[in-house]
Design a protein around this motif. Sequence first.
Motif, mmCIF file in Angstrom:
data_model
loop_
_atom_site.group_PDB
_atom_site.id
_atom_site.type_symbol
_atom_site.label_atom_id
_atom_site.label_comp_id
_atom_site.label_asym_id
_atom_site.label_seq_id
_atom_site.Cartn_x
_atom_site.Cartn_y
_atom_site.Cartn_z
ATOM 1 N N UNK A 23 0.816 -1.263 0.095
ATOM 2 C CA UNK A 23 0.015 -0.081 -0.064
ATOM 3 C C UNK A 23 0.784 1.115 0.017
ATOM 4 N N UNK A 24 1.794 1.255 0.697
ATOM 5 C CA UNK A 24 2.708 2.304 0.724
ATOM 6 C C UNK A 24 3.546 2.554 -0.588
ATOM 7 N N UNK A 25 4.098 1.688 -1.245
ATOM 8 C CA UNK A 25 4.485 1.671 -2.483
ATOM 9 C C UNK A 25 3.576 2.277 -3.609
ATOM 10 N N UNK A 26 2.182 1.566 -3.510
ATOM 11 C CA UNK A 26 1.322 2.012 -4.534
ATOM 12 C C UNK A 26 0.962 3.574 -4.250
ATOM 13 N N UNK A 27 0.984 3.820 -3.078
ATOM 14 C CA UNK A 27 0.629 5.284 -2.758
ATOM 15 C C UNK A 27 1.557 6.344 -3.101
ATOM 16 N N UNK A 28 2.825 5.797 -3.085
ATOM 17 C CA UNK A 28 4.029 6.582 -3.417
ATOM 18 C C UNK A 28 4.100 6.742 -5.096
ATOM 19 N N UNK A 29 3.847 5.654 -5.945
ATOM 20 C CA UNK A 29 3.976 5.650 -7.222
ATOM 21 C C UNK A 29 2.582 6.619 -7.782
ATOM 22 N N UNK A 30 1.446 6.519 -7.068
ATOM 23 C CA UNK A 30 0.436 7.202 -7.706
ATOM 24 C C UNK A 30 0.690 8.555 -7.148
ATOM 25 N N UNK A 31 1.307 9.086 -6.234
ATOM 26 C CA UNK A 31 1.697 10.421 -5.908
ATOM 27 C C UNK A 31 2.898 10.954 -7.099
ATOM 28 N N UNK A 32 3.685 10.240 -7.266
ATOM 29 C CA UNK A 32 4.569 10.715 -8.466
ATOM 30 C C UNK A 32 3.855 10.594 -9.761
ATOM 31 N N UNK A 33 3.282 9.687 -10.095
ATOM 32 C CA UNK A 33 2.431 9.902 -11.392
ATOM 33 C C UNK A 33 1.423 11.110 -11.425
ATOM 34 N N UNK A 34 0.821 11.497 -10.371
ATOM 35 C CA UNK A 34 -0.014 12.671 -10.367
ATOM 36 C C UNK A 34 0.816 13.942 -10.808
ATOM 37 N N UNK A 35 1.873 13.895 -9.788
ATOM 38 C CA UNK A 35 2.864 15.108 -9.930
ATOM 39 C C UNK A 35 3.343 15.185 -11.538
ATOM 40 N N UNK A 36 3.702 14.242 -11.901
ATOM 41 C CA UNK A 36 4.152 14.279 -13.299
ATOM 42 C C UNK A 36 3.066 14.679 -14.140
ATOM 43 N N UNK A 37 1.884 13.993 -14.048
ATOM 44 C CA UNK A 37 0.662 14.396 -15.065
ATOM 45 C C UNK A 37 0.474 16.049 -14.852
ATOM 46 N N UNK A 38 0.395 16.443 -13.603
ATOM 47 C CA UNK A 38 0.314 17.910 -13.467
ATOM 48 C C UNK A 38 1.449 18.702 -14.039
ATOM 49 N N UNK A 39 2.561 18.258 -14.112
ATOM 50 C CA UNK A 39 3.730 19.205 -14.565
ATOM 51 C C UNK A 39 3.562 18.915 -16.142
ATOM 52 N N UNK A 40 2.963 17.893 -16.860
ATOM 53 C CA UNK A 40 2.888 17.785 -18.239
ATOM 54 C C UNK A 40 1.693 18.756 -18.651
ATOM 55 N N UNK A 41 0.657 18.729 -17.920
ATOM 56 C CA UNK A 41 -0.482 19.658 -17.954
ATOM 57 C C UNK A 41 0.170 21.230 -18.246
ATOM 58 N N UNK A 42 0.840 21.362 -17.146
ATOM 59 C CA UNK A 42 1.558 22.775 -17.190
ATOM 60 C C UNK A 42 2.392 23.317 -18.589
ATOM 61 N N UNK A 43 2.988 22.146 -18.700
ATOM 62 C CA UNK A 43 3.866 22.408 -19.881
ATOM 63 C C UNK A 43 2.857 22.623 -21.121
ATOM 64 N N UNK A 44 2.137 21.768 -21.378
ATOM 65 C CA UNK A 44 0.948 21.936 -22.554
ATOM 66 C C UNK A 44 0.231 23.019 -22.563
#
Length: 62
Positions: A23-44
Amino acid sequence: MSDILNAILERGDLAHLALFLWACAATAQAYFALRELSEASRRLDAFVRELARFNRRCRSDQ
């Protein structure tokens, strides 16, 4: 942390420990994925803004 780990190991609750770690690993991966997605949205968004500015400049030159 060591006391918690020893208590879990003494009881034989390895399944609970494995589930917690998963659960800790899945939560960390979800956090990093959402952070990258928001950064990609800013770049777009920045790209689209620059494209709109370019189009306005080209129209005003004609």
